[in-house]
Design an enzyme around this catalytic site. Structure first.
Site, short mmCIF file in Angstrom:
data_model
loop_
_atom_site.label_atom_id
_atom_site.label_comp_id
_atom_site.label_asym_id
_atom_site.label_seq_id
_atom_site.Cartn_x
_atom_site.Cartn_y
_atom_site.Cartn_z
N ASP A 115 0.88 -1.16 0.00
CA ASP A 115 0.00 0.00 0.00
C ASP A 115 0.92 1.21 0.00
O ASP A 115 1.84 1.30 0.82
CB ASP A 115 -0.77 -0.03 1.32
CG ASP A 115 -2.19 0.43 1.21
OD1 ASP A 115 -2.40 1.46 0.56
OD2 ASP A 115 -3.06 -0.22 1.81
N ASP A 217 -3.26 4.44 -2.37
CA ASP A 217 -4.33 4.94 -1.51
C ASP A 217 -4.98 6.17 -2.15
O ASP A 217 -4.30 7.02 -2.72
CB ASP A 217 -3.71 5.31 -0.16
CG ASP A 217 -4.74 5.61 0.91
OD1 ASP A 217 -5.51 4.71 1.26
OD2 ASP A 217 -4.78 6.76 1.39
N GLU A 280 -7.03 2.84 -5.47
CA GLU A 280 -8.26 2.90 -4.67
C GLU A 280 -9.15 3.95 -5.32
O GLU A 280 -8.70 5.05 -5.65
CB GLU A 280 -7.97 3.29 -3.22
CG GLU A 280 -9.21 3.17 -2.38
CD GLU A 280 -9.16 3.88 -1.04
OE1 GLU A 280 -10.06 3.63 -0.22
OE2 GLU A 280 -8.25 4.70 -0.82
N HIS A 341 -11.06 -3.05 4.31
CA HIS A 341 -10.94 -2.63 5.72
C HIS A 341 -11.73 -1.35 6.02
O HIS A 341 -11.73 -0.88 7.16
CB HIS A 341 -9.47 -2.45 6.07
CG HIS A 341 -8.79 -1.39 5.25
ND1 HIS A 341 -8.35 -1.61 3.95
CD2 HIS A 341 -8.51 -0.10 5.51
CE1 HIS A 341 -7.84 -0.49 3.48
NE2 HIS A 341 -7.91 0.44 4.40
N ASP A 342 -12.34 -0.76 5.00
CA ASP A 342 -13.10 0.49 5.21
C ASP A 342 -14.61 0.29 5.20
O ASP A 342 -15.35 1.22 5.51
CB ASP A 342 -12.74 1.51 4.12
CG ASP A 342 -11.31 1.99 4.24
OD1 ASP A 342 -10.82 2.09 5.38
OD2 ASP A 342 -10.67 2.26 3.19
C1 NOJ Z 1 -8.13 4.93 2.35
C2 NOJ Z 1 -7.77 3.86 3.33
O1 NOJ Z 1 -8.25 2.63 2.86
C3 NOJ Z 1 -8.39 4.28 4.66
O2 NOJ Z 1 -8.30 3.24 5.60
C4 NOJ Z 1 -7.71 5.54 5.12
O3 NOJ Z 1 -8.34 6.02 6.28
C5 NOJ Z 1 -7.78 6.63 4.05
N1 NOJ Z 1 -7.51 6.13 2.73
C6 NOJ Z 1 -6.78 7.72 4.33
O4 NOJ Z 1 -5.48 7.27 4.02
#
Ligand code: NOJ
Length: 546
Positions: A115, A217, A280, A341-342
């Site tokens: 990442d 990211d 992402e 994970h989000d």
């Molecule tokens: C995306 C990541 O997946 C998330 O977990 C993070 O809080 C934000 N970007 C900020 O980096």
């Protein structure tokens, strides 16, 4: 006399199997490093813990692992606030542990993806400490600094995704800086060529250590409007939605120049050979596909999150798949993400039974799938009591159910204390169901969801129709989703029942005859199908057509 150039012929031929590469044929597995396996008893997952579990991953059948950030960080956003891009945080191990993990992963014929977070650093990163120190230091333009608006407040209305304003005042400079996420995550200025070079150096550092690619990211956030214009109000905003949704981020995200940044990253990766660039991407699919770049010189896999976001409804999903397939540029490779994970876990969004149907869908669609750790066990979100919430998003926007802790709980390996995740105190509480839901137990049960994943991955690897074949939708109604994957003479028909009722499916204009290769509960393998397809509730089948 000048000759008129001949038009390029339009070809309908599909490339030969050997022209597909590992990240097209393979399956990616996301590891939330903090929660996968703790090797030293401090309650936090680490790199050596991952190394211990590579044989499990190989057995399951994944081809590549993506690791969430393990770099030195104050951990305000659990590692997405990086204070040193080219080292390992002591809580996750050492650089030697990292090198060993790369070696061990490659020895098992798997790939390793990191990442990388080029949009922002930690406010403790030396670059930011220098940049904030004065208006005339060498790094003064490395972040997004701006004078206050005439009333002394923030320069514009840009908000933080994680809650509240997106601007923070710094006395030393008498200016604000922009942070799309936490105050402790200042956004870098990627329009500045020095910043771009510094980020490219980060890529080089890890590529030189042997990694096989990157997940970038918040790729669509990397460049902001050069005129710093206010975002317009979002007419669809309703109370209860995340505060960030009050405005449409048309000026603070997805700027045309972002594509130049992505193309530069890609160019660097291409210098290293067959590496993968993943982005992402929380954008409508029409915009996602632009990130493949002109002539497919952008991201290899701009994250397709449509199935993370829409309702679990066969008709809507069928439409979404066709829409995506229809929009993909020539030779662009699709990809599918069902959870991460989000976002809440698959088995929480659709229920335990439909999680099996979702597994068949994810692993039989055309394109590279990403599996989120623990989904193979059917794990659900674990309720975390208010006073134990750790995620900044949950803490900054309480009461909206936005904490991401529930989908980040420790992996469940066996029925020993703490599910074999740690010998210490886990950093986040575990599911109480771990005695039942764990790797060891499910590996021995041919009807478990883990066995289903194992069989699906085996079948996907064996059948070119699944890993590189064409996709053709089969018209269906109600809760049925059906399609054919084909390569050469082989045609596999996938039929999924999204309901908890028994159904009979008779496809129009075809009379499918063939044998069931795989079924969600491992009960009907080998059964002969002749015309009609009967499906039990929550059942999915892969049929090899005659
Ligand atoms: C995306 C990541 O997946 C998330 O977990 C993070 O809080 C934000 N970007 C900020 O980096």
């Amino acid at each position: 006399m000048q000759q008129t150039p001949k038009p390029t012929p339009i070809t309908t031929e599909r490339p030969a199997a050997e022209q597909f590469t590992w990240w097209q044929k393979g399956v990616i597995y996301e590891i939330y490093v903090r929660s996968f396996k703790d090797s030293n008893g401090d309650g936090i997952g680490d790199l050596s813990g991952i190394a211990e579990k590579l044989d499990y991953l190989r057995w399951m059948g994944v081809d590549a692992i993506w690791l969430t950030p393990f770099y030195p960080s104050p951990m305000k956003d659990f590692g997405y606030d990086i204070s040193d891009y080219t080292a390992v945080d002591a809580m996750f191990g050492t650089i030697d542990d990292f090198d060993a993990l790369v070696r061990e992963t490659h020895q098992r014929n798997m790939k390793i993806i990191l990442d990388v977070v080029p949009n922002h650093t930690s406010d403790q990163h030396p670059w930011f400490l220098e940049s904030k120190s004065s208006r005339d230091n060498p790094k003064r333009d490395w972040y997004l600094w701006h004078d206050p608006s005439p009333d002394g407040g923030p320069p514009n209305n840009w908000l933080s995704v994680l809650g509240g304003t997106g601007w923070e005042w710094v006395e030393e400079r008498g200016q604000y800086y922009h942070h799309a996420f936490l105050i402790e995550q200042p956004d870098l200025n990627l329009r500045n060529p020095e910043v771009m070079d510094a980020i490219l150096e980060v890529f080089r550092f890890w590529l030189d250590r042997g990694v096989d690619g990157f997940r970038v990211d918040v790729m669509w956030h990397m460049i902001k409007d050069a005129q710093w214009r206010d975002n317009p109000p979002n007419p669809d905003f309703k109370t209860g939605m995340p505060t960030y949704d009050q405005f449409s981020p048309v000026y603070s995200t997805d700027q045309p120049k972002t594509h130049e940044v992505v193309a530069r990253f890609r160019q660097l990766l291409d210098e290293y050979g067959d590496k993968v660039l993943i982005g992402e991407m929380y954008l409508p699919v029409e915009k996602v596909v632009r990130y493949y770049g002109a002539g497919n010189q952008g991201a290899h896999l701009p994250g397709n999150f449509q199935l993370l976001l829409i309702d679990w409804n066969a008709r809507k999903i069928a439409l979404e798949i066709d829409k995506y397939e229809g929009l993909l540029p020539e030779n662009a490779w699709p990809n599918w993400v069902f959870s991460n994970h989000d976002r809440p876990r698959v088995a929480t969004r659709y229920g335990k039974e439909q999680a099996r149907v979702a597994a068949v869908l994810l692993l039989t669609l055309r394109g590279t799938p990403t599996i989120y750790y623990g989904d193979e066990l059917g794990l659900q979100n674990v309720p975390i009591p208010e006073d134990e919430v750790k995620d900044p998003q949950g803490l900054l926007m309480p009461g909206l159910g936005l904490s991401r802790d529930p989908q980040r709980t420790p992996m469940q390996w066996n029925d020993a204390e703490n599910a074999g995740f740690t010998t210490g105190e886990p950093w986040l509480r575990l599911s109480e169901k771990y005695a039942e839901e764990n790797v060891e137990k499910q590996q021995q049960d041919p009807a478990s969801i883990l066995s289903l994943y194992h069989q699906l991955l085996e079948l996907r690897r064996k059948e070119p129709a699944l890993h590189i074949g064409a996709y053709t939708p089969v018209p269906a109604h109600g809760p049925v989703l059906a399609y054919i994957r084909s390569s050469g003479e082989t045609r596999l028909m996938i039929v999924l029942n999204f309901s908890n009722e028994t159904i009979e499916f008779t496809p129009e204009r075809m009379e499918p005859k063939g044998t069931i290769l795989l079924q969600t509960r491992n009960e009907r393998k080998g059964e002969w199908i002749n015309g009609n397809i009967q499906l039990q509730s929550n059942e999915g089948v892969v049929i090899k057509l005659d």
